[in-house]
Structures are given as C-alpha cells and as structure tokens.
Design an enzyme around this catalytic site. Sequence first.
Site, PDB file in Angstrom:
ATOM      1  N   VAL A   1       0.849  -1.192   0.000  1.00 53.62           N
ATOM      2  CA  VAL A   1       0.000   0.000   0.000  1.00 53.62           C
ATOM      3  C   VAL A   1       0.883   1.240   0.000  1.00 53.62           C
ATOM      4  CG1 VAL A   1      -1.911   1.169   1.143  1.00 53.62           C
ATOM      5  CG2 VAL A   1      -1.657  -1.313   1.383  1.00 53.62           C
ATOM      6  N   CYS A   2       0.727   2.077  -1.007  1.00 54.28           N
ATOM      7  CA  CYS A   2       1.531   3.298  -1.049  1.00 54.28           C
ATOM      8  C   CYS A   2       0.832   4.389  -1.850  1.00 54.28           C
ATOM      9  CB  CYS A   2       2.918   3.044  -1.622  1.00 54.28           C
ATOM     10  SG  CYS A   2       2.965   2.574  -3.362  1.00 54.28           S
TER      11      CYS A   2
ATOM     12  N   ASN B   1      -4.372  13.671   1.003  1.00 49.49           N
ATOM     13  CA  ASN B   1      -5.466  13.893   0.064  1.00 49.49           C
ATOM     14  C   ASN B   1      -6.537  12.811   0.158  1.00 49.49           C
ATOM     15  OD1 ASN B   1      -5.296  16.252  -1.970  1.00 49.49           O
ATOM     16  ND2 ASN B   1      -3.170  15.540  -1.867  1.00 49.49           N
ATOM     17  N   GLY B   2      -6.404  11.896   1.100  1.00 47.53           N
ATOM     18  CA  GLY B   2      -7.383  10.823   1.242  1.00 47.53           C
ATOM     19  C   GLY B   2      -7.232   9.715   0.221  1.00 47.53           C
TER      20      GLY B   2
ATOM     21  N   GLY C   1      -5.044   7.157   0.237  1.00 45.40           N
ATOM     22  CA  GLY C   1      -4.911   5.867   0.898  1.00 45.40           C
ATOM     23  C   GLY C   1      -6.267   5.329   1.332  1.00 45.40           C
ATOM     24  N   TYR C   2      -7.103   6.194   1.856  1.00 43.44           N
ATOM     25  CA  TYR C   2      -8.451   5.793   2.268  1.00 43.44           C
ATOM     26  C   TYR C   2      -9.261   5.311   1.066  1.00 43.44           C
ATOM     27  CZ  TYR C   2     -13.040   6.053   4.510  1.00 43.44           C
ATOM     28  OH  TYR C   2     -14.287   5.752   4.998  1.00 43.44           O
TER      29      TYR C   2
ATOM     30  N   ASN D   1       4.219   3.191  13.302  1.00 46.27           N
ATOM     31  CA  ASN D   1       3.701   3.965  12.169  1.00 46.27           C
ATOM     32  C   ASN D   1       2.293   4.453  12.506  1.00 46.27           C
ATOM     33  OD1 ASN D   1       2.902   5.037   9.696  1.00 46.27           O
ATOM     34  ND2 ASN D   1       3.913   3.421   8.514  1.00 46.27           N
ATOM     35  N   GLU D   2       2.239   5.545  13.258  1.00 43.17           N
ATOM     36  CA  GLU D   2       0.962   6.051  13.739  1.00 43.17           C
ATOM     37  C   GLU D   2       0.057   6.510  12.607  1.00 43.17           C
ATOM     38  OE1 GLU D   2      -0.135   5.758  16.747  1.00 43.17           O
ATOM     39  OE2 GLU D   2       1.762   4.872  17.419  1.00 43.17           O
TER      40      GLU D   2
ATOM     41  N   TYR E   1      -5.932   3.010   8.841  1.00 44.36           N
ATOM     42  CA  TYR E   1      -6.666   1.757   8.882  1.00 44.36           C
ATOM     43  C   TYR E   1      -7.752   1.774   9.950  1.00 44.36           C
ATOM     44  CZ  TYR E   1      -3.031   0.125   5.745  1.00 44.36           C
ATOM     45  OH  TYR E   1      -2.182  -0.012   4.687  1.00 44.36           O
TER      46      TYR E   1
END
Length: 285
Positions: free
Chosen positions: A202-203, A211-212, A214-215, A241-242, A248
């Site tokens: 995931v990147c 910018n959202g 990843g979501y 990795n906060e 997630y």
Amino acid sequence: MAILPFSFSPTSSSSLHFLPPLPKSITLSPPSSNLPYSKFSPSRRLFTLSVSSPDVCDAPQQHLIVDKSALIVDEAVSEEHLWAAASLRIRTFNEFKDDSFGIEDHKRYLAEREFEALKERVAGKREGFRRVSCINASLPLSHLSALSGDLCTTCKLSDDGGFRVVVGTLDLNQCLRLPDEVTGMRPQGIGSDFARAYLSNVCVAKELHRNGLGYALVSKAKSVAAEWGITDLYVHVAVDNESAKNLYMKSGFTYESEEPAWQARFSNRPRRIILWYGLPNPHNL
C-alpha cells in the site's frame, strides 16, 4: 514520520514483494510505447534502456491538493497499469541518492523485477494464493503539472489519447497467510483460505499525501474483497507507524495481534501488528 507508504520495508509497514528467481537472461517487451525496453544480464547488472516520455511534469516538487472528481480507483487490467504500479512502489519504498552512479538504471532494474513478480501474482501463478488484484489510483497528467517530473514520467500511462499518472497502489491477496508475516486468525476451519485476504504494497506518491488517496484505495479493496466472497480482511502495520494505523482505524480495522520482537529482529525490520476488518458474510445476506 511520513504519512505514507504503508509498506513492509526497513522504514515502513505493510508490504509483500515476491521476487521470482532470475534466469540467466531476461528480455522484456513492454505492452506499449510508454514502457521502457531493457535487456538485463544479472551477472553484470547492466542495462540498455530508452524511455518514451512525450509529456513531463518538470515544475519544482511540492504537495498538491488534488481534484477528487478526476480520481479513478480501479483494478489494474493491463500490463501498462501494472508497470506504473511497480514503478510507483520502487519510487516509494526505496531511498536513492540522486548523485549515485547509474541510479536511474538501478531504479529501472528494480521496477522490472517488481513488474514481472506482480504480473505473476495477478496471473494466479504464485503458489499459496488463490487470487491477487493490483488496485491503482490515478489522476490525469494535466492535473499534476505542478509536480516533479519523476512521478509524471515513471508512473504515467496512456488513457483515451491522453495520459494519466498512477498516484497510489495496493495489492489485495486472497490467501490463508502471507510469507514471513503474522497470520490472521479469522475465519477458521474448512474454507478459511478462500475467505481471508490481506492488503500489501500500500503506497501513495509522497507529493500527494493528506489527500485521502490511501483511504480511497482501501475502500476500493474492501469492495473488491466483498465481491470475491472475503469475510476477513487483514493488513500489517509497523507498531510505530501512527499515520498508517490511523488510516486503517479510520477505515474500520481493529487490532488483532502482533509479531514477537525476536521475529522482527531476525527479519531486520520494525515489529508489526496485524489489523482486522470484518466484511459482511455473503451467506448471511
């Protein structure tokens, strides 16, 4: 710490790189003129490449707010899409010194290996995996004119006479477990290998964090997983990795377990936790 990538690498959290054994000689013929052609000799690590890049973003690098209406998030269906995804992963998961000798050739070598491995996984040729899908997020090249030429050149693909740029990517893996990772516990019993899936690789391009994207990628992966009949979706995240954990958790994942410290030390990587998301069981609908 950077917002993304969410990948297993020495400095990140959830990745899956399957690199097939290299034969003595590899010749890659790209599916379009947008991909580089190269001939690789593993004994010498030398390349001869030419890259076609009619449109290049050459403005100074900066973070950009994207137009979400122009964003497309979908499964990769062509080799050109897979090549763009592989290129983005190499760009994101590695740190390069730009003044190093032959660095561009080395980047292309890594991208070609990931490209071949990704094709193998998506084609269903990886043992232990029932199905793998590469999901990409892309934007029109014209919307990225303020960004650096590296992203626009290496992650570009043709689109109805124009060009788009892959700005985010992940893999959805339908399998019982990922090699060398903490194994999810749900579901159990007969058929569990068909009902469990993992996110990996995931990147999002570093210029487009916050910018959202990843979501949006995770949301699409959940939709595809539901179509496959998946009931339990997992992802691995480095314990420190906060930003990844926040993404997630926002997407509905919850803590399940974590790997022992000795295992992380043995693998020379940050210790990770595994997060779980429950999808509706299609048999109960």
